[in-house]
Design an enzyme around this catalytic site. Structure first.
Site, mmCIF file in Angstrom:
data_model
loop_
_atom_site.group_PDB
_atom_site.id
_atom_site.type_symbol
_atom_site.label_atom_id
_atom_site.label_comp_id
_atom_site.label_asym_id
_atom_site.label_seq_id
_atom_site.Cartn_x
_atom_site.Cartn_y
_atom_site.Cartn_z
ATOM 1 N N SER A 69 9.024 0.619 5.775
ATOM 2 C CA SER A 69 8.026 1.658 5.522
ATOM 3 C C SER A 69 8.670 3.036 5.429
ATOM 4 O O SER A 69 9.604 3.364 6.166
ATOM 5 C CB SER A 69 6.982 1.657 6.634
ATOM 6 O OG SER A 69 6.280 0.439 6.656
ATOM 7 N N HIS A 114 0.811 -1.217 0.000
ATOM 8 C CA HIS A 114 0.000 0.000 0.000
ATOM 9 C C HIS A 114 0.846 1.271 0.000
ATOM 10 O O HIS A 114 1.967 1.300 0.490
ATOM 11 C CB HIS A 114 -0.940 0.046 1.206
ATOM 12 C CG HIS A 114 -0.442 -0.689 2.405
ATOM 13 N ND1 HIS A 114 -1.090 -1.796 2.909
ATOM 14 C CD2 HIS A 114 0.659 -0.520 3.166
ATOM 15 C CE1 HIS A 114 -0.407 -2.255 3.946
ATOM 16 N NE2 HIS A 114 0.657 -1.496 4.121
ATOM 17 N N TYR A 139 5.254 4.164 -4.427
ATOM 18 C CA TYR A 139 5.507 4.494 -5.828
ATOM 19 C C TYR A 139 6.809 3.841 -6.256
ATOM 20 O O TYR A 139 7.865 4.072 -5.651
ATOM 21 C CB TYR A 139 5.615 6.010 -6.032
ATOM 22 C CG TYR A 139 6.160 6.370 -7.400
ATOM 23 C CD1 TYR A 139 5.395 6.146 -8.542
ATOM 24 C CD2 TYR A 139 7.437 6.902 -7.551
ATOM 25 C CE1 TYR A 139 5.895 6.448 -9.807
ATOM 26 C CE2 TYR A 139 7.939 7.203 -8.807
ATOM 27 C CZ TYR A 139 7.163 6.976 -9.930
ATOM 28 O OH TYR A 139 7.664 7.264 -11.168
ATOM 29 N N ASN A 162 13.093 8.758 -8.557
ATOM 30 C CA ASN A 162 13.722 8.447 -9.836
ATOM 31 C C ASN A 162 14.034 9.660 -10.697
ATOM 32 O O ASN A 162 14.789 9.545 -11.663
ATOM 33 C CB ASN A 162 12.835 7.476 -10.629
ATOM 34 C CG ASN A 162 11.427 8.012 -10.836
ATOM 35 O OD1 ASN A 162 10.845 8.598 -9.934
ATOM 36 N ND2 ASN A 162 10.873 7.814 -12.011
ATOM 37 N N TYR A 163 13.522 10.828 -10.371
ATOM 38 C CA TYR A 163 13.696 12.012 -11.214
ATOM 39 C C TYR A 163 14.511 13.059 -10.484
ATOM 40 O O TYR A 163 14.124 13.530 -9.414
ATOM 41 C CB TYR A 163 12.328 12.570 -11.607
ATOM 42 C CG TYR A 163 12.380 13.736 -12.561
ATOM 43 C CD1 TYR A 163 13.110 13.667 -13.740
ATOM 44 C CD2 TYR A 163 11.682 14.908 -12.286
ATOM 45 C CE1 TYR A 163 13.148 14.733 -14.626
ATOM 46 C CE2 TYR A 163 11.706 15.977 -13.165
ATOM 47 C CZ TYR A 163 12.454 15.887 -14.331
ATOM 48 O OH TYR A 163 12.494 16.950 -15.209
ATOM 49 N N ALA A 190 12.724 1.662 8.656
ATOM 50 C CA ALA A 190 11.624 2.594 8.417
ATOM 51 C C ALA A 190 12.148 4.023 8.371
ATOM 52 O O ALA A 190 12.915 4.440 9.235
ATOM 53 C CB ALA A 190 10.574 2.451 9.512
#
Length: 211
Positions: A168, A126, A129, A149-150, A186
């Site tokens: 997490s 859940h 990305y 990633n950008y 985490a």
């Protein structure tokens, strides 16, 4: 309206269960395997192929994608991607183009995957990305994980090897590689490669001996 109904009738006669035909939209090029169930408010678009014994919907959009046998997609959007056998997606997740989910992958609620491959048995429960990534087999991706990633100029790759455990709220700042069976604590912000069988914690993430 007449053409859409003819398409639905064709697939029902071929062994597909459509729970609420008037709310189900199936393009002419779509193919559906026997014993698959299409739940209400579902749209199947483009050159989509759906295997046998799947459950698709409710409230699902699948476009130009290949869905293997025994998959379940609930209240989600899948575009230009491949799901192998026994994959679960949703509710409320988005699989963006050029993604590939191998067999027995689980993507739960509010997940987004873009141009990435997830290995067999990987779990992404859940609120995560994963973009421009290659994820190995049997990886756990904890809630709130993001592949950063950008960098403002280019998209960079994240590699997560087999059996890794991503804690997490981990931020994986690409380009970066997480080794096999490595663990991120985490809230870790990982800016450097993590060797196999290594635990990293903190901001920025640093190595800590496993207990």
């Amino acid at each position: 309206r007449v053409v859409r109904q003819r398409i639905r009738e064709h697939w029902m006669l071929a062994g597909v269960t459509i729970i609420d035909p008037p709310s189900t939209f199936i393009d002419a090029l779509v193919e559906i395997g026997e014993d698959t169930v299409i739940e209400p408010n579902t749209s199947l678009k483009g050159k989509t192929q759906i295997g046998r014994d799947c459950c698709i919907g409710p409230h699902t959009i699948i476009a130009d994608s290949t869905i293997g046998d025994r998959c379940r997609v609930t209240a989600s959007v899948i575009e230009g991607s491949v799901l192998e056998e026994a994959v679960e997606v949703g509710p409320f997740s988005h699989i963006r183009p050029e993604s590939h989910l191998e067999s027995n992958v689980h993507v739960g609620n509010y997940g987004e995957i873009k141009k990435s491959r997830l290995g067999s048995g990987t779990q992404m429960g859940h609120f995560s990305y994963i973009g421009d990534a290659v994820v190995g087999r049997n990886v756990n991706i904890g809630a709130g994980t993001i592949t950063c990633n950008y960098d403002g100029v280019r998209k960079n790759e994240t590699i997560i090897e087999d059996g890794a455990f991503i804690g997490s709220d981990s931020m994986l700042v690409a380009p970066v590689r997480i080794g096999a069976r490595a663990i991120t604590g985490a809230g870790a912000v990982v800016t450097r490669d993590v060797p196999p069988d290594t635990l990293v914690v903190g901001v920025p993430a640093k190595t800590r001996a496993k207990k």
